[in-house]
Design a protein around this motif. Structure first.
Motif, PDB file in Angstrom:
ATOM      1  N   GLY A 352      85.693  18.154  29.317  1.00  0.00           N
ATOM      2  CA  GLY A 352      84.586  18.742  30.061  1.00  0.00           C
ATOM      3  C   GLY A 352      83.597  19.488  29.186  1.00  0.00           C
ATOM      4  O   GLY A 352      82.374  19.402  29.387  1.00  0.00           O
ATOM      5  N   HIS A 353      84.099  20.223  28.203  1.00  0.00           N
ATOM      6  CA  HIS A 353      83.219  21.022  27.333  1.00  0.00           C
ATOM      7  C   HIS A 353      82.244  20.127  26.569  1.00  0.00           C
ATOM      8  O   HIS A 353      81.038  20.407  26.519  1.00  0.00           O
ATOM      9  CB  HIS A 353      84.064  21.844  26.365  1.00  0.00           C
ATOM     10  N   THR A 354      82.749  19.047  25.968  1.00  0.00           N
ATOM     11  CA  THR A 354      81.880  18.183  25.165  1.00  0.00           C
ATOM     12  C   THR A 354      80.876  17.431  26.043  1.00  0.00           C
ATOM     13  O   THR A 354      79.751  17.171  25.606  1.00  0.00           O
ATOM     14  CB  THR A 354      82.717  17.175  24.356  1.00  0.00           C
ATOM     15  N   ILE A 355      81.265  17.084  27.265  1.00  0.00           N
ATOM     16  CA  ILE A 355      80.341  16.399  28.175  1.00  0.00           C
ATOM     17  C   ILE A 355      79.186  17.322  28.564  1.00  0.00           C
ATOM     18  O   ILE A 355      78.020  16.917  28.560  1.00  0.00           O
ATOM     19  CB  ILE A 355      81.091  15.902  29.424  1.00  0.00           C
ATOM     20  N   LEU A 356      79.509  18.572  28.875  1.00  0.00           N
ATOM     21  CA  LEU A 356      78.461  19.539  29.223  1.00  0.00           C
ATOM     22  C   LEU A 356      77.544  19.811  28.031  1.00  0.00           C
ATOM     23  O   LEU A 356      76.328  19.947  28.185  1.00  0.00           O
ATOM     24  CB  LEU A 356      79.094  20.837  29.708  1.00  0.00           C
ATOM     25  N   ALA A 357      78.141  19.883  26.833  1.00  0.00           N
ATOM     26  CA  ALA A 357      77.334  20.096  25.626  1.00  0.00           C
ATOM     27  C   ALA A 357      76.384  18.930  25.403  1.00  0.00           C
ATOM     28  O   ALA A 357      75.219  19.115  25.010  1.00  0.00           O
ATOM     29  CB  ALA A 357      78.249  20.283  24.417  1.00  0.00           C
ATOM     30  N   ALA A 358      76.856  17.712  25.665  1.00  0.00           N
ATOM     31  CA  ALA A 358      76.002  16.532  25.512  1.00  0.00           C
ATOM     32  C   ALA A 358      74.857  16.559  26.527  1.00  0.00           C
ATOM     33  O   ALA A 358      73.711  16.223  26.196  1.00  0.00           O
ATOM     34  CB  ALA A 358      76.840  15.267  25.677  1.00  0.00           C
ATOM     35  N   CYS A 359      75.160  16.963  27.759  1.00  0.00           N
ATOM     36  CA  CYS A 359      74.108  17.051  28.783  1.00  0.00           C
ATOM     37  C   CYS A 359      72.982  17.976  28.324  1.00  0.00           C
ATOM     38  O   CYS A 359      71.796  17.633  28.423  1.00  0.00           O
ATOM     39  CB  CYS A 359      74.698  17.558  30.098  1.00  0.00           C
ATOM     40  N   LYS A 360      73.335  19.152  27.824  1.00  0.00           N
ATOM     41  CA  LYS A 360      72.319  20.114  27.389  1.00  0.00           C
ATOM     42  C   LYS A 360      71.546  19.573  26.184  1.00  0.00           C
ATOM     43  O   LYS A 360      70.341  19.745  26.075  1.00  0.00           O
ATOM     44  CB  LYS A 360      72.991  21.453  27.048  1.00  0.00           C
ATOM     45  N   TYR A 361      72.262  18.909  25.289  1.00  0.00           N
ATOM     46  CA  TYR A 361      71.626  18.366  24.096  1.00  0.00           C
ATOM     47  C   TYR A 361      70.614  17.281  24.466  1.00  0.00           C
ATOM     48  O   TYR A 361      69.508  17.213  23.900  1.00  0.00           O
ATOM     49  CB  TYR A 361      72.696  17.812  23.161  1.00  0.00           C
ATOM     50  N   TYR A 362      70.971  16.426  25.416  1.00  0.00           N
ATOM     51  CA  TYR A 362      70.069  15.361  25.837  1.00  0.00           C
ATOM     52  C   TYR A 362      68.882  15.920  26.622  1.00  0.00           C
ATOM     53  O   TYR A 362      67.764  15.400  26.534  1.00  0.00           O
ATOM     54  CB  TYR A 362      70.813  14.325  26.693  1.00  0.00           C
ATOM     55  N   MET A 363      69.100  16.991  27.382  1.00  0.00           N
ATOM     56  CA  MET A 363      67.997  17.603  28.122  1.00  0.00           C
ATOM     57  C   MET A 363      66.976  18.246  27.194  1.00  0.00           C
ATOM     58  O   MET A 363      65.827  18.476  27.582  1.00  0.00           O
ATOM     59  CB  MET A 363      68.538  18.637  29.120  1.00  0.00           C
ATOM     60  N   GLU A 364      67.379  18.538  25.973  1.00  0.00           N
ATOM     61  CA  GLU A 364      66.459  19.112  24.993  1.00  0.00           C
ATOM     62  C   GLU A 364      65.565  18.052  24.361  1.00  0.00           C
ATOM     63  O   GLU A 364      64.712  18.382  23.526  1.00  0.00           O
ATOM     64  CB  GLU A 364      67.251  19.842  23.903  1.00  0.00           C
ATOM     65  N   SER A 388      80.605  15.139  15.580  1.00  0.00           N
ATOM     66  CA  SER A 388      79.960  15.292  16.883  1.00  0.00           C
ATOM     67  C   SER A 388      80.988  15.615  17.932  1.00  0.00           C
ATOM     68  O   SER A 388      82.084  15.104  17.909  1.00  0.00           O
ATOM     69  CB  SER A 388      79.231  13.998  17.251  1.00  0.00           C
ATOM     70  N   SER A 389      80.610  16.494  18.863  1.00  0.00           N
ATOM     71  CA  SER A 389      81.527  16.830  19.940  1.00  0.00           C
ATOM     72  C   SER A 389      81.798  15.619  20.811  1.00  0.00           C
ATOM     73  O   SER A 389      82.815  15.526  21.467  1.00  0.00           O
ATOM     74  CB  SER A 389      80.944  17.957  20.797  1.00  0.00           C
ATOM     75  N   SER A 390      80.875  14.667  20.839  1.00  0.00           N
ATOM     76  CA  SER A 390      81.106  13.453  21.595  1.00  0.00           C
ATOM     77  C   SER A 390      81.554  12.306  20.702  1.00  0.00           C
ATOM     78  O   SER A 390      81.846  11.221  21.169  1.00  0.00           O
ATOM     79  CB  SER A 390      79.820  13.038  22.322  1.00  0.00           C
ATOM     80  N   GLY A 391      81.566  12.582  19.380  1.00  0.00           N
ATOM     81  CA  GLY A 391      81.993  11.559  18.448  1.00  0.00           C
ATOM     82  C   GLY A 391      80.969  10.450  18.274  1.00  0.00           C
ATOM     83  O   GLY A 391      81.272   9.397  17.749  1.00  0.00           O
ATOM     84  N   SER A 392      79.751  10.639  18.725  1.00  0.00           N
ATOM     85  CA  SER A 392      78.752   9.583  18.663  1.00  0.00           C
ATOM     86  C   SER A 392      78.196   9.426  17.257  1.00  0.00           C
ATOM     87  O   SER A 392      78.205  10.350  16.454  1.00  0.00           O
ATOM     88  CB  SER A 392      77.621   9.867  19.654  1.00  0.00           C
ATOM     89  N   LYS A 393      77.684   8.221  16.985  1.00  0.00           N
ATOM     90  CA  LYS A 393      77.177   7.917  15.658  1.00  0.00           C
ATOM     91  C   LYS A 393      75.748   8.413  15.493  1.00  0.00           C
ATOM     92  O   LYS A 393      75.009   8.555  16.450  1.00  0.00           O
ATOM     93  CB  LYS A 393      77.213   6.398  15.443  1.00  0.00           C
ATOM     94  N   ALA A 394      75.361   8.654  14.235  1.00  0.00           N
ATOM     95  CA  ALA A 394      73.988   9.061  13.949  1.00  0.00           C
ATOM     96  C   ALA A 394      73.053   7.874  14.149  1.00  0.00           C
ATOM     97  O   ALA A 394      73.441   6.722  13.964  1.00  0.00           O
ATOM     98  CB  ALA A 394      73.892   9.565  12.511  1.00  0.00           C
ATOM     99  N   PRO A 395      71.808   8.111  14.574  1.00  0.00           N
ATOM    100  CA  PRO A 395      70.875   7.002  14.776  1.00  0.00           C
ATOM    101  C   PRO A 395      70.574   6.288  13.468  1.00  0.00           C
ATOM    102  O   PRO A 395      70.575   6.888  12.399  1.00  0.00           O
ATOM    103  CB  PRO A 395      69.627   7.699  15.348  1.00  0.00           C
ATOM    104  N   LYS A 396      70.326   4.993  13.573  1.00  0.00           N
ATOM    105  CA  LYS A 396      70.050   4.207  12.381  1.00  0.00           C
ATOM    106  C   LYS A 396      68.693   4.584  11.797  1.00  0.00           C
ATOM    107  O   LYS A 396      67.772   4.954  12.517  1.00  0.00           O
ATOM    108  CB  LYS A 396      70.056   2.712  12.744  1.00  0.00           C
ATOM    109  N   PRO A 397      68.547   4.484  10.459  1.00  0.00           N
ATOM    110  CA  PRO A 397      67.259   4.799   9.825  1.00  0.00           C
ATOM    111  C   PRO A 397      66.156   3.885  10.366  1.00  0.00           C
ATOM    112  O   PRO A 397      66.335   2.683  10.518  1.00  0.00           O
ATOM    113  CB  PRO A 397      67.525   4.522   8.338  1.00  0.00           C
ATOM    114  N   GLY A 398      64.991   4.470  10.647  1.00  0.00           N
ATOM    115  CA  GLY A 398      63.867   3.696  11.138  1.00  0.00           C
ATOM    116  C   GLY A 398      63.905   3.403  12.622  1.00  0.00           C
ATOM    117  O   GLY A 398      63.007   2.738  13.135  1.00  0.00           O
ATOM    118  N   ALA A 399      64.957   3.869  13.307  1.00  0.00           N
ATOM    119  CA  ALA A 399      65.067   3.601  14.740  1.00  0.00           C
ATOM    120  C   ALA A 399      64.048   4.422  15.512  1.00  0.00           C
ATOM    121  O   ALA A 399      63.694   5.531  15.119  1.00  0.00           O
ATOM    122  CB  ALA A 399      66.479   3.919  15.232  1.00  0.00           C
ATOM    123  N   VAL A 400      63.572   3.876  16.597  1.00  0.00           N
ATOM    124  CA  VAL A 400      62.618   4.572  17.453  1.00  0.00           C
ATOM    125  C   VAL A 400      63.341   5.662  18.219  1.00  0.00           C
ATOM    126  O   VAL A 400      64.410   5.448  18.769  1.00  0.00           O
ATOM    127  CB  VAL A 400      61.955   3.590  18.434  1.00  0.00           C
TER     128      VAL A 400
END
Length: 449
Positions: A352-364, A388-400
């Motif tokens: 729950g903690h990481t999901i809420l953190a992701a929500c706030k991060y995406y809202m920013e 990452s708290s969600s374990g997600s990967k960093a965006p690829k270079p040059g990505a929109v």
């Protein structure tokens, strides 16, 4: 009533018998009426050799008065009421007083001024289970929840009404072989329950992979193994809740996958009776469908993968997908599939903690699926955001990247509402929500003048 009160509090029978006979008789008559719930002439109240009671005459026979008094108020020795022998029970006394108000329509706020009502309410609150006890119980059940296990049956299975008939021996042997593979080789992010009474029924819970808009979500699938198995693939139904979170997962529950024969494919993409298994089906759903850019699962869209237009569409699709993923979380929390309630409660308690953190991060304004910095790194403004708290990967270079100024306003509005609902649900399940509750309280406090 003064004489009655005197007899109750002082315990002196002699002092009360010398009181005015008329007042005493009237008090006792009222007492009889309250106990009987009827008129004073009811015959259900038995008095020791009662004589006629004439309230108008102002006279009461001494013997009658004495008999009634002793019967109601004496102790076991027949010596009358003795204050020293009476053990005062405050709780019983308070309850007795409170009972008098049961049928009264008290104005709001009156209860707060009545001491015995306060004490009774406090006693009831103590008996309620505390939130920490509930959280600990959920944690224990989650730890004991096996990745693979058998259950008696499914009452809410999508294919429960499918007629199976008497299974062939070869079919049963092959199904049991697949069960063993599931029990031995299931990834840590997939949970399965099979039915002993209906070997053709199976239910799986798949955790959304890291680095995708599905991260930390729970997605449920019902599987039916037909009598033609393994010559043909199993049937799979997705618990959509009416939401289409992927081009391959329809809101009606259809799962579109070459391995299942619901989409065209070639070679190893198609079902092979000699090699394909139930385990392969579940792993393929997780890896091929719940991926980091589901927009390109739509036929023909993969050609635009390297164009700015395609990348922008993919980001917008991820926004919608994450909103649907959050709605699916709420759907599962409020209506967990049979035999998976403990998994649902425990999983969202932990994540729950990481999901809420992701929500706030995406809202920013950050991209859905991008790195969500750890709390410690965010507070220290560290440049290292590899974890990452969600374990997600960093965006690829040059990505929109999504532009916060041009991003659809509805995304933030909808996600804010979902965030509030998730905060409440996760808090009930015992998740670590302290940081988010403190932020909410500070935000709701009136500004200092």
């Amino acid at each position: 009533m003064d004489a009655e009160y005197c007899g109750l509090q002082q315990g002196s029978s002699s002092s009360c018998r010398t009181a005015d006979a008329v007042a005493w008789g009237a008090a006792q008559q009222q007492k009889r009426q309250r106990c009987q719930g009827s008129s004073s002439t009811s015959s259900s109240l038995q008095i020791s050799e009662p004589g006629p009671l004439d309230l108008n005459s102002g006279e009461i026979e001494e013997e009658e008065e004495e008999d009634y008094y002793v019967e109601d108020d004496c102790d076991d020795d027949g010596d009358g009421y003795d204050e020293d022998d009476y053990e005062f029970d405050e709780a019983d006394f308070n309850q007795h007083l409170a009972d008098k108000f049961d049928d009264l329509d008290l104005p709001p706020g009156v209860e707060a001024t009545v001491p015995w009502l306060q004490k009774i309410a406090a006693k009831e609150e103590v008996e309620e289970p505390s939130k920490s006890n509930t959280a600990d119980e959920n944690a224990d059940k989650y730890k004991q929840f096996k990745q693979f296990d058998t259950v008696q049956n499914f009452s809410d299975h999508h294919f429960a009404k499918n007629s199976q008939g008497e299974p062939a021996r070869a079919w049963s042997k092959r199904v049991q072989h697949d069960w063993k593979l599931l029990e031995k080789d299931l990834p840590a992010s997939i949970y399965v329950r099979v039915a002993e009474d209906r070997m053709d029924l199976l239910r799986a819970a798949i955790i959304g992979p890291k680095g995708t808009p599905y991260h930390d979500g729970l997605f449920f699938f019902d599987v039916h193994i037909p009598s033609s198995y393994p010559s043909g693939p199993p049937l799979v139904h997705y618990h959509s809740g009416g939401l289409r979170i992927n081009p391959n997962l329809y809101n009606c529950g259809k799962v579109c996958l070459s391995l299942l024969g619901t989409w065209s494919g070639k070679g190893c993409e198609k079902w092979n009776p000699a090699q394909s298994t139930l385990l392969q089906v579940l792993v393929s759903i997780q890896a091929l469908i719940l991926n980091e850019q589901p927009y390109y699962n739509e036929p023909g869209y993969e050609a635009s993968a390297n164009t700015p237009h395609g990348q922008r569409n993919a980001l917008e699709y991820n926004d919608t997908t994450f909103l649907h993923s959050c709605r699916t979380m709420l759907y599962s929390l409020r209506r967990p599939p049979e035999h998976f309630a403990d998994l649902v409660a425990g999983h969202f308690r932990v994540h729950g903690h990481t999901i809420l953190a992701a929500c706030k991060y995406y809202m920013e304004g950050n991209d859905v699926g991008s790195v969500v910095p750890e709390e410690e790194e965010s507070e220290c403004k560290s440049s290292d955001a590899g974890a990452s708290s969600s374990g997600s990967k960093a965006p690829k270079p040059g990505a929109v990247k999504a532009n916060p100024l041009t991003r659809r306003i509805t995304f933030n509005t909808n996600l804010k509402t979902l965030y509030e609902d998730l905060l409440m649900e996760f808090n009930v399940k015992g998740a670590d929500t302290r940081r988010f509750i403190v932020e909410k309280l500070k935000k709701n406090q009136p500004a200092a003048v």
